[in-house]
Design a protein around this motif. Structure first.
Motif, PDB file in Angstrom:
ATOM      1  N   LYS A  12       5.998  85.428 -39.940  1.00 58.09           N
ATOM      2  CA  LYS A  12       7.093  86.566 -39.952  1.00 58.09           C
ATOM      3  C   LYS A  12       6.292  87.704 -40.854  1.00 58.09           C
ATOM      4  O   LYS A  12       5.563  87.293 -41.793  1.00 58.09           O
ATOM      5  CB  LYS A  12       8.217  86.180 -40.428  1.00 58.09           C
ATOM      6  CG  LYS A  12       9.185  85.259 -39.756  1.00 58.09           C
ATOM      7  CD  LYS A  12      10.536  85.123 -40.249  1.00 58.09           C
ATOM      8  CE  LYS A  12      10.995  83.804 -40.341  1.00 58.09           C
ATOM      9  NZ  LYS A  12      12.239  83.483 -40.951  1.00 58.09           N
ATOM     10  N   THR A  14       6.755  91.886 -42.533  1.00 59.65           N
ATOM     11  CA  THR A  14       7.569  93.242 -42.489  1.00 59.65           C
ATOM     12  C   THR A  14       7.097  94.058 -41.834  1.00 59.65           C
ATOM     13  O   THR A  14       5.887  94.119 -41.145  1.00 59.65           O
ATOM     14  CB  THR A  14       7.360  93.561 -44.062  1.00 59.65           C
ATOM     15  OG1 THR A  14       6.312  93.723 -44.395  1.00 59.65           O
ATOM     16  CG2 THR A  14       8.138  92.911 -45.315  1.00 59.65           C
ATOM     17  N   GLU A  15       7.871  94.987 -41.349  1.00 58.67           N
ATOM     18  CA  GLU A  15       7.576  96.306 -40.751  1.00 58.67           C
ATOM     19  C   GLU A  15       6.120  96.796 -40.709  1.00 58.67           C
ATOM     20  O   GLU A  15       5.341  97.181 -40.098  1.00 58.67           O
ATOM     21  CB  GLU A  15       8.566  97.399 -40.738  1.00 58.67           C
ATOM     22  CG  GLU A  15       8.412  98.318 -39.679  1.00 58.67           C
ATOM     23  CD  GLU A  15       9.638  99.470 -39.542  1.00 58.67           C
ATOM     24  OE1 GLU A  15       9.505 100.587 -39.432  1.00 58.67           O
ATOM     25  OE2 GLU A  15      10.687  98.729 -40.016  1.00 58.67           O
ATOM     26  N   GLY A  16       5.742  97.074 -42.189  1.00 60.66           N
ATOM     27  CA  GLY A  16       4.695  97.763 -42.467  1.00 60.66           C
ATOM     28  C   GLY A  16       3.080  96.898 -42.212  1.00 60.66           C
ATOM     29  O   GLY A  16       2.156  97.579 -42.520  1.00 60.66           O
ATOM     30  N   SER A  18       0.828  94.578 -39.558  1.00 62.83           N
ATOM     31  CA  SER A  18       0.330  94.075 -38.312  1.00 62.83           C
ATOM     32  C   SER A  18      -0.458  92.815 -38.344  1.00 62.83           C
ATOM     33  O   SER A  18      -1.143  92.716 -39.096  1.00 62.83           O
ATOM     34  CB  SER A  18      -0.594  95.251 -37.600  1.00 62.83           C
ATOM     35  OG  SER A  18       0.134  96.317 -37.462  1.00 62.83           O
ATOM     36  N   SER A  33       4.420  89.579 -32.775  1.00 62.55           N
ATOM     37  CA  SER A  33       5.627  90.670 -32.629  1.00 62.55           C
ATOM     38  C   SER A  33       6.998  90.139 -32.684  1.00 62.55           C
ATOM     39  O   SER A  33       7.858  90.633 -33.486  1.00 62.55           O
ATOM     40  CB  SER A  33       5.539  91.455 -31.244  1.00 62.55           C
ATOM     41  OG  SER A  33       5.550  90.630 -30.244  1.00 62.55           O
ATOM     42  N   SER A  34       7.151  88.689 -32.368  1.00 62.34           N
ATOM     43  CA  SER A  34       8.564  88.275 -32.648  1.00 62.34           C
ATOM     44  C   SER A  34       8.575  87.116 -33.228  1.00 62.34           C
ATOM     45  O   SER A  34       7.672  86.198 -33.270  1.00 62.34           O
ATOM     46  CB  SER A  34       9.261  88.157 -31.084  1.00 62.34           C
ATOM     47  OG  SER A  34       8.326  86.999 -30.393  1.00 62.34           O
ATOM     48  N   ASN A  61       5.261  94.961 -48.907  1.00 62.73           N
ATOM     49  CA  ASN A  61       5.203  94.277 -47.560  1.00 62.73           C
ATOM     50  C   ASN A  61       4.913  92.582 -47.782  1.00 62.73           C
ATOM     51  O   ASN A  61       4.233  92.282 -48.851  1.00 62.73           O
ATOM     52  CB  ASN A  61       4.241  94.689 -46.914  1.00 62.73           C
ATOM     53  CG  ASN A  61       4.639  96.213 -46.313  1.00 62.73           C
ATOM     54  OD1 ASN A  61       5.176  96.166 -45.314  1.00 62.73           O
ATOM     55  ND2 ASN A  61       4.097  97.465 -47.069  1.00 62.73           N
TER      56      ASN A  61
END
Length: 127
Positions: A12, A14-16, A18, A33-34, A61
Motif C-alpha cells: 500500500k 500514499t498518493e504521492g 509510485s 495500483s490497488s 508519504n
C-alpha cells in the motif's frame, strides 16, 4: 527482510508515491495500483518506488509492505516514510543578477556586454 514463514507480500502507498513490482523472469514491472493485490515472495523480486513531485512536509508519504503466510494469514508489516526533495539547477541567463525560472534566454548564448546565456568558469589548475 521478510519474516520467517512469509510466502507472499502486498503493498500500500500514499498518493504521492509510485510503486512497481519486478518479478524474476519478467521484463516488465507491474504497477501497484490497488490495495489487496499480492505477489509471491521469491528471491530476485524487486520493489521499486519513486516520487514525481516534492513533498509539502517531511515524511508526508509512506509505503507499507504486508507479509503473508500460507493461506493468506497476515504475519507482519514493514513501512518506510518518504520525503520528496525538489532540486533545480538554474542560471541568471540574462546576466542581470536575478535568477528567473522562465527566462527566454536559457536556450541560447550570445557574447558581449548585451549578451545572454550562462557563463561557466572552469579552473584547470592543480588546486
Amino acid at each position: 527482510a521478510a519474516p520467517a514463514g512469509a510466502v507472499a507480500f502486498g503493498v500500500k502507498h500514499t498518493e504521492g508515491v509510485s510503486v512497481d513490482v519486478l518479478l524474476r523472469g519478467r521484463s516488465e514491472p507491474e504497477a501497484v495500483s490497488s490495495a489487496g493485490a499480492r505477489w509471491p515472495l521469491d528471491e530476485g523480486t524487486v520493489l521499486r518506488f519513486s516520487m514525481s513531485r516534492a513533498s509539502s512536509e517531511v515524511n508526508d508519504n509512506k509505503v507499507t509492505v504486508s507479509f503473508y503466510a500460507e493461506g493468506g494469514k497476515p504475519i507482519s508489516q514493514a513501512g518506510v516514510f518518504l520525503t520528496g526533495v525538489g532540486i533545480s539547477l538554474d542560471v541568471d541567463a540574462d546576466r542581470d543578477g536575478v535568477v528567473e525560472k522562465n527566462s527566454p534566454n536559457k536556450a541560447s548564448w550570445a557574447w558581449g556586454p548585451e549578451g545572454h546565456g550562462a557563463i561557466l568558469l572552469v579552473s584547470c589548475d592543480k588546486e
